[in-house]
Design a protein around this motif. Sequence first.
Motif, PDB file in Angstrom:
ATOM      1  N   GLU A  46     -42.032 -25.155  -9.359  1.00  0.00           N
ATOM      2  CA  GLU A  46     -41.309 -23.877  -9.451  1.00  0.00           C
ATOM      3  C   GLU A  46     -42.276 -22.840 -10.003  1.00  0.00           C
ATOM      4  O   GLU A  46     -42.759 -22.963 -11.134  1.00  0.00           O
ATOM      5  CB  GLU A  46     -40.116 -24.059 -10.392  1.00  0.00           C
ATOM      6  CG  GLU A  46     -39.217 -22.868 -10.510  1.00  0.00           C
ATOM      7  CD  GLU A  46     -37.997 -22.967  -9.584  1.00  0.00           C
ATOM      8  OE1 GLU A  46     -37.601 -24.080  -9.207  1.00  0.00           O
ATOM      9  OE2 GLU A  46     -37.473 -21.891  -9.243  1.00  0.00           O
ATOM     10  N   VAL A  82     -40.724 -21.837  -4.542  1.00  0.00           N
ATOM     11  CA  VAL A  82     -40.840 -23.274  -4.828  1.00  0.00           C
ATOM     12  C   VAL A  82     -41.746 -23.896  -3.768  1.00  0.00           C
ATOM     13  O   VAL A  82     -41.441 -23.865  -2.573  1.00  0.00           O
ATOM     14  CB  VAL A  82     -39.455 -23.955  -4.827  1.00  0.00           C
ATOM     15  CG1 VAL A  82     -39.601 -25.454  -5.024  1.00  0.00           C
ATOM     16  CG2 VAL A  82     -38.564 -23.356  -5.900  1.00  0.00           C
ATOM     17  N   ARG A  87     -33.858 -28.414  -6.132  1.00  0.00           N
ATOM     18  CA  ARG A  87     -33.322 -28.515  -7.496  1.00  0.00           C
ATOM     19  C   ARG A  87     -32.710 -29.913  -7.659  1.00  0.00           C
ATOM     20  O   ARG A  87     -31.916 -30.343  -6.823  1.00  0.00           O
ATOM     21  CB  ARG A  87     -32.290 -27.419  -7.736  1.00  0.00           C
ATOM     22  CG  ARG A  87     -32.886 -26.007  -7.709  1.00  0.00           C
ATOM     23  CD  ARG A  87     -33.806 -25.780  -8.911  1.00  0.00           C
ATOM     24  NE  ARG A  87     -34.397 -24.465  -8.916  1.00  0.00           N
ATOM     25  CZ  ARG A  87     -33.823 -23.370  -9.426  1.00  0.00           C
ATOM     26  NH1 ARG A  87     -32.616 -23.434  -9.960  1.00  0.00           N
ATOM     27  NH2 ARG A  87     -34.455 -22.221  -9.415  1.00  0.00           N
TER      28      ARG A  87
END
Length: 479
Positions: A406, A444, A257
């Motif tokens: 993602e 991910v 992230r």
Amino acid sequence: MHKTTHDAGMLTEAAAAQAAGDDAEAWRRRDLAVLWHPCTQMREHPDTLPLLPIARGEGPWLVGRDGHRYLDAISSWWTNLFGHAEPRIAAAIARQATTLEHVILAGCSHAPAVELAERLLAIAPREPGREPLTKVFYADNGSAGVEVALKMAFHWFRNRGVEGRTKFIALDNGYHGETLGALAVGDIPLYRRVYAPLLAEALFAPSPDAYQCEPGETPADRARRAAGTLGELLQRHADEVCALILEPRVQCAGGMRMHDPLYLKLVRELCDAHGVFLIADEIAVGFGRTGTMFASEQSGVQPDLLCLSKGLTGGSMPLAAVLATQSIYDGFLDDSREKAFLHSHSYTGNPLACAAALATLDIFASDGVIARNRVTSQRMADLAAAFADHPHVADVRQAGMIVAFELTRNGDKRTPFDSAARIGLRAYRAALDRGVLLRPLGDVLYWMPPYCIDDDALQLLAATTRAAMDHAIEEAACA
Ligand code: PMP
């Protein structure tokens, strides 16, 4: 005659493949009889999770005992920078091994430790008007480096007679390692939850994660909003807090992230305003991984304590370094031994590891690595762009030499797959079958390759990622 030779060649090839397959299988059996692997539910070996015996490494490739080549798309847990068995790093280690392999660093000194400290301090992030990082403390892995930084921050206040600053602030979705101190400031439930009763209490602030932007919100807005909440937390608790720890730019274990560099700048201001040390954990993002030598540079920020490991030795030897300011160092100078930083590991500043790190820094200097990575990361961006319209790809994000995809269940692109669907595991297996070592983080999929990856390998990586994600989603739907 010609045909016979050809057939014989085919036979030999088939026999060699069979022998390699048998050899791999034999190693698998020997391994599982005696080894307990990291980060693994051992029950999944070997049926659910294939075990891959590796014979050797060569650039970005791993050569399996089964005779197949596997592209190391995750740089062996984000450590490798210039390829496996890099000759210049290997030669430096070999030279050092026949000179001085190890010596206690308490009371003794050696050239590789001194020279490496000098060179790390010379390239460390620097902020005009702020006292620079001037001292290096070594440890032998990332988690140990994090422990060092946390203990230093806490101990510094103690040494000044401040007893109340016993807590750390960390970020939601952050990760700093597996030892108990590092776990206490981590927020990945899978690693943390079971040990929670053992962990020191930390305060958690919202992640600035740009994937969590509200509609219409920019990553910079999100950074401001997260910093706003952090500011409120500090208002309430600053006198209990000695340090804040975060991963600048990318929360790697938290699913790659990424956040706007503005966030670190705002955090720096808040830490200054409240007299709290800022610890930058650049263990995964340092050494060029996000496009600049250190990720903190993108925010124009210098931390008070900087944790480095992984790429520090180019991925060849375990080593960590914690860089500190002179004021932090000075806070431990006293007549009392108790005020000294007594933390020690037997292999602190190991000369072989320091020699490997020096060779790594030489390669940065001689090969124009950061500039070359700009070209490679642009190529990664071009290849990743093709995933944007995939019906299950909710987000394609990039920071330099890290690209992440993602995956989500449906069209609104925000509904995650059921974790029981094991999308990541399925993608892992599918990619391995196609000669690529991906190791997804949940749903991910990401690319974090050695910097020496070439265009052919990048194309293989992109094609395999696409095939692996499609295969995983289809397989899960049928399960
Ligand atoms: N901090 C960060 C940001 C990491 O990514 C890691 C390892 N993945 C660590 C700390 C811990 O390093 P090590 O695995 O060497 O203990």
